[in-house]
Design a protein around this motif. Sequence first.
Motif, PDB file in Angstrom:
ATOM      1  N   ASP A  35       0.816  -1.219   0.000  1.00  0.00           N
ATOM      2  CA  ASP A  35       0.000   0.000   0.000  1.00  0.00           C
ATOM      3  C   ASP A  35       0.852   1.273   0.000  1.00  0.00           C
ATOM      4  O   ASP A  35       0.392   2.341   0.405  1.00  0.00           O
ATOM      5  CB  ASP A  35      -0.940   0.001   1.203  1.00  0.00           C
ATOM      6  N   ALA A  36       2.073   1.171  -0.479  1.00  0.00           N
ATOM      7  CA  ALA A  36       3.001   2.308  -0.479  1.00  0.00           C
ATOM      8  C   ALA A  36       2.535   3.418  -1.409  1.00  0.00           C
ATOM      9  O   ALA A  36       1.682   3.215  -2.276  1.00  0.00           O
ATOM     10  CB  ALA A  36       4.393   1.831  -0.892  1.00  0.00           C
ATOM     11  N   THR A  37       3.149   4.598  -1.213  1.00  0.00           N
ATOM     12  CA  THR A  37       2.933   5.722  -2.110  1.00  0.00           C
ATOM     13  C   THR A  37       4.280   6.198  -2.645  1.00  0.00           C
ATOM     14  O   THR A  37       5.300   6.097  -1.969  1.00  0.00           O
ATOM     15  CB  THR A  37       2.226   6.905  -1.413  1.00  0.00           C
ATOM     16  N   VAL A  38       4.248   6.693  -3.892  1.00  0.00           N
ATOM     17  CA  VAL A  38       5.434   7.272  -4.526  1.00  0.00           C
ATOM     18  C   VAL A  38       5.023   8.601  -5.126  1.00  0.00           C
ATOM     19  O   VAL A  38       4.031   8.684  -5.853  1.00  0.00           O
ATOM     20  CB  VAL A  38       6.005   6.340  -5.629  1.00  0.00           C
ATOM     21  N   GLU A  39       5.801   9.644  -4.818  1.00  0.00           N
ATOM     22  CA  GLU A  39       5.595  10.966  -5.406  1.00  0.00           C
ATOM     23  C   GLU A  39       6.908  11.346  -6.075  1.00  0.00           C
ATOM     24  O   GLU A  39       7.866  11.739  -5.422  1.00  0.00           O
ATOM     25  CB  GLU A  39       5.231  11.967  -4.301  1.00  0.00           C
ATOM     26  N   ASP A  40       6.968  11.153  -7.401  1.00  0.00           N
ATOM     27  CA  ASP A  40       8.221  11.331  -8.151  1.00  0.00           C
ATOM     28  C   ASP A  40       7.940  12.030  -9.472  1.00  0.00           C
ATOM     29  O   ASP A  40       7.463  11.390 -10.399  1.00  0.00           O
ATOM     30  CB  ASP A  40       8.870   9.972  -8.393  1.00  0.00           C
TER      31      ASP A  40
END
Length: 124
Positions: A35-40
């Motif tokens: 359930d991770a998030t990535v903001e890239d």
Amino acid sequence: MGLPTAQEVQQLMQRYVLLVDGGDVEGILAMYAEDATVEDPVGAAPLRGIEAIAAFYRQGLGAMQVSAVLTGPVRATCDGQGAVPFRVVFGERGLDVIDVMAFDERGLIRSMKAYWSEVNVEAV
């Protein structure tokens, strides 16, 4: 188990950069929680969940030849978070980036934010 120690965070983030350098998309994905998030980059719409994160890495890192190297020490907190400065070279361009990550009790990335913009991209 508890959150990773500062030393464990340093090791995990160094491993991440090594996996990026090796183009090991599957190894990178194994470091993420489901359930991770990535903001890239930061400011882009966050990706949520391993499927969206997998598509991001496969379309980016998996589609090109890259190398990555640390440009300074990993900074780590005592509550499972850290920041890593590194340089990614892809094709004729280099990108200086700082990734900030938070880890869960299993040592998996629960969030990653990449700090960079076009001002950090240059010809190599």
